[in-house]
Motif scaffolding. Structure first.
Motif, PDB file in Angstrom:
ATOM      1  N   UNK A   1       0.845  -1.189   0.000  1.00  0.00           N
ATOM      2  CA  UNK A   1       0.000   0.000   0.000  1.00  0.00           C
ATOM      3  C   UNK A   1       0.888   1.250   0.000  1.00  0.00           C
ATOM      4  N   UNK A   2       0.757   2.131  -0.977  1.00  0.00           N
ATOM      5  CA  UNK A   2       1.552   3.363  -0.980  1.00  0.00           C
ATOM      6  C   UNK A   2       1.166   4.279   0.179  1.00  0.00           C
ATOM      7  N   UNK A   3       2.131   5.049   0.651  1.00  0.00           N
ATOM      8  CA  UNK A   3       1.867   5.988   1.741  1.00  0.00           C
ATOM      9  C   UNK A   3       0.717   6.927   1.424  1.00  0.00           C
ATOM     10  N   UNK A   4       0.646   7.344   0.160  1.00  0.00           N
ATOM     11  CA  UNK A   4      -0.380   8.321  -0.199  1.00  0.00           C
ATOM     12  C   UNK A   4      -1.794   7.751  -0.128  1.00  0.00           C
ATOM     13  N   UNK A   5      -1.906   6.413  -0.017  1.00  0.00           N
ATOM     14  CA  UNK A   5      -3.228   5.805   0.084  1.00  0.00           C
ATOM     15  C   UNK A   5      -3.677   5.614   1.529  1.00  0.00           C
ATOM     16  N   UNK A   6      -2.836   5.969   2.482  1.00  0.00           N
ATOM     17  CA  UNK A   6      -3.255   5.917   3.882  1.00  0.00           C
ATOM     18  C   UNK A   6      -4.377   6.908   4.132  1.00  0.00           C
ATOM     19  N   UNK A   7      -5.252   6.641   5.101  1.00  0.00           N
ATOM     20  CA  UNK A   7      -6.277   7.627   5.456  1.00  0.00           C
ATOM     21  C   UNK A   7      -5.642   8.979   5.765  1.00  0.00           C
ATOM     22  N   UNK A   8      -6.323  10.049   5.394  1.00  0.00           N
ATOM     23  CA  UNK A   8      -5.762  11.390   5.542  1.00  0.00           C
ATOM     24  C   UNK A   8      -5.353  11.717   6.973  1.00  0.00           C
ATOM     25  N   UNK A   9      -6.120  11.205   7.936  1.00  0.00           N
ATOM     26  CA  UNK A   9      -5.869  11.548   9.334  1.00  0.00           C
ATOM     27  C   UNK A   9      -4.665  10.813   9.925  1.00  0.00           C
ATOM     28  N   UNK A  10      -4.261   9.692   9.303  1.00  0.00           N
ATOM     29  CA  UNK A  10      -3.315   8.784   9.955  1.00  0.00           C
ATOM     30  C   UNK A  10      -1.901   9.362  10.121  1.00  0.00           C
ATOM     31  N   UNK A  11      -1.272   9.982   9.107  1.00  0.00           N
ATOM     32  CA  UNK A  11       0.089  10.510   9.331  1.00  0.00           C
ATOM     33  C   UNK A  11       0.163  11.527  10.463  1.00  0.00           C
ATOM     34  N   UNK A  12      -0.796  12.439  10.501  1.00  0.00           N
ATOM     35  CA  UNK A  12      -0.806  13.449  11.571  1.00  0.00           C
ATOM     36  C   UNK A  12      -1.039  12.800  12.920  1.00  0.00           C
ATOM     37  N   UNK A  13      -1.922  11.802  12.949  1.00  0.00           N
ATOM     38  CA  UNK A  13      -2.178  11.086  14.201  1.00  0.00           C
ATOM     39  C   UNK A  13      -0.889  10.454  14.718  1.00  0.00           C
ATOM     40  N   UNK A  14      -0.125   9.842  13.836  1.00  0.00           N
ATOM     41  CA  UNK A  14       1.122   9.211  14.247  1.00  0.00           C
ATOM     42  C   UNK A  14       2.103  10.236  14.828  1.00  0.00           C
ATOM     43  N   UNK A  15       2.191  11.381  14.188  1.00  0.00           N
ATOM     44  CA  UNK A  15       3.085  12.426  14.695  1.00  0.00           C
ATOM     45  C   UNK A  15       2.637  12.876  16.077  1.00  0.00           C
ATOM     46  N   UNK A  16       1.340  13.103  16.233  1.00  0.00           N
ATOM     47  CA  UNK A  16       0.818  13.611  17.504  1.00  0.00           C
ATOM     48  C   UNK A  16       0.913  12.584  18.624  1.00  0.00           C
ATOM     49  N   UNK A  17       0.668  11.323  18.311  1.00  0.00           N
ATOM     50  CA  UNK A  17       0.593  10.295  19.356  1.00  0.00           C
ATOM     51  C   UNK A  17       1.892   9.523  19.546  1.00  0.00           C
ATOM     52  N   UNK A  18       2.698   9.410  18.471  1.00  0.00           N
ATOM     53  CA  UNK A  18       3.895   8.584  18.527  1.00  0.00           C
ATOM     54  C   UNK A  18       5.190   9.352  18.310  1.00  0.00           C
ATOM     55  N   UNK A  19       5.057  10.616  17.917  1.00  0.00           N
ATOM     56  CA  UNK A  19       6.234  11.458  17.750  1.00  0.00           C
ATOM     57  C   UNK A  19       6.898  11.372  16.399  1.00  0.00           C
ATOM     58  N   UNK A  20       6.419  10.507  15.512  1.00  0.00           N
ATOM     59  CA  UNK A  20       6.989  10.345  14.177  1.00  0.00           C
ATOM     60  C   UNK A  20       5.879  10.031  13.186  1.00  0.00           C
ATOM     61  N   UNK A  21       6.078  10.462  11.959  1.00  0.00           N
ATOM     62  CA  UNK A  21       5.149  10.110  10.904  1.00  0.00           C
ATOM     63  C   UNK A  21       5.578   8.842  10.194  1.00  0.00           C
ATOM     64  N   UNK A  22       4.668   8.187   9.468  1.00  0.00           N
ATOM     65  CA  UNK A  22       5.015   6.960   8.752  1.00  0.00           C
ATOM     66  C   UNK A  22       5.839   7.250   7.496  1.00  0.00           C
ATOM     67  N   UNK A  23       6.806   6.371   7.231  1.00  0.00           N
ATOM     68  CA  UNK A  23       7.598   6.474   5.998  1.00  0.00           C
ATOM     69  C   UNK A  23       7.449   5.210   5.146  1.00  0.00           C
ATOM     70  N   UNK A  24       6.750   4.221   5.660  1.00  0.00           N
ATOM     71  CA  UNK A  24       6.529   2.994   4.903  1.00  0.00           C
ATOM     72  C   UNK A  24       5.345   2.233   5.466  1.00  0.00           C
ATOM     73  N   UNK A  25       4.704   1.434   4.605  1.00  0.00           N
ATOM     74  CA  UNK A  25       3.567   0.606   5.010  1.00  0.00           C
ATOM     75  C   UNK A  25       3.995  -0.852   4.962  1.00  0.00           C
TER      76      UNK A  25
END
Length: 306
Positions: A1-25
């Protein structure tokens, strides 16, 4: 799954909750929940789970966290359940590896019963709000009209395609379970082979903690004794395998079920199969477990005094 196909909310959620955004699926699985395996910018691999927020997730994630802290083989949650619109979302450690343990013999049943007994023993020490409503495939304790719990996307289909014997099994097992007056406990209500992984003879991981339920112990054990071999479509193990599961569980927990609990366990062993057969009929899927249920239902109902 390409990163761009992730739900719109998910990258920001990862940054806010985990401190880092996703770079791979790593993977994506969609069923009742949407599950994303992600590699974060800092190098960590994590799993993010999102499901409809029906009020259960907070308790389920909290219980999973407590079990992981106690050393039970399950993924450690990294966040609590967090509301995202209509979703409840949490992240947990990535716990890959392990093999399926397949089979439905009495010997295999005992190995699964050993894990279930350990699991239920650990949950005795976990205090959370009951995760209600219970998962739909064990929701025999609903207060809706009719034998089945109200589930819109199933109820809107043509119910006449559900075989009469399936409805009868559901009615008789449900009536027997509702007639009992047993205390409820916390337990895993989706104890299927596909939700466990093993290293040799040792269990490596138990998954699907979204499926915790609040029901009598005997009902939870009875359901587990019937679904433990499941790796895909509906199935029902031989009666002697369910009996071996129930006996081993009681031996390991150091307490024999009362006569009523024995009956409730046998009644509960049929409800998930009836639910699955209804599902298959309503979706025009091949009725994989139909012959087993037809053959075994009379004896299981007899043992349930139903």
């Amino acid at each position: 799954m390409p990163l761009e196909d992730l739900p719109d909310w998910l990258p920001t959620w990862c940054v806010n909750q985990l401190g880092d955004g996703p770079v791979g699926v790593l993977f994506e699985v969609r069923s009742i929940s949407a599950v994303f395996g992600l590699r974060l910018a800092g190098g960590r691999d994590v799993v993010v789970k999102a499901r409809e927020d029906d009020g259960r997730a907070t308790s389920c994630v909290a219980a999973q966290a407590r079990l992981a802290q106690r050393g039970f083989p399950c993924a450690q949650p990294l966040t609590p359940a967090v509301g995202v619109g209509a979703l409840a979302v949490h992240a947990e450690e990535y716990r890959p590896g392990g093999e399926l343990l397949q089979g439905d013999s009495p010997e295999i049943a005992v190995r699964y019963a050993e894990v279930f007994a350990r699991l239920m023993g650990e949950l005795v020490h976990v205090t959370v709000a009951p995760p209600l409503p219970n998962p739909r495939w064990v929701r025999w304790d609903h207060t809706d009209s009719g034998v089945w719990p109200a589930i819109g996307f199933l109820d809107e289909r043509d119910q006449s395609v559900v075989p009469a014997y399936v409805v009868e099994v559901a009615e008789r097992t449900r009536a027997r379970m509702l007639a009992a007056d047993l205390p409820c406990v916390l337990g895993h209500a989706d104890f299927e082979a596909q939700n466990l992984r093993w290293h040799d003879s040792q269990v490596w991981a138990v998954h699907d903690w979204d499926s915790l339920a609040w029901q009598p112990e005997a009902a939870l054990v009875g359901a587990a004794s019937a679904v433990f071999p499941k790796t895909g479509p509906a199935t029902l193990p031989p009666i002697e395998s369910s009996a071996a599961f129930l006996a081993a569980y009681q031996d390991l927990r150091g307490r024999r079920f009362t006569a009523e609990e024995q009956e409730i366990a046998w009644a509960a062993s049929l409800w998930p199969a009836a639910h699955d057969l209804r599902w298959e009929a309503l979706h025009a899927d091949p009725p994989v477990s139909s012959d087993a249920v037809r053959a075994q239902a009379p004896e299981r109902l007899r043992r349930a005094n139903a």
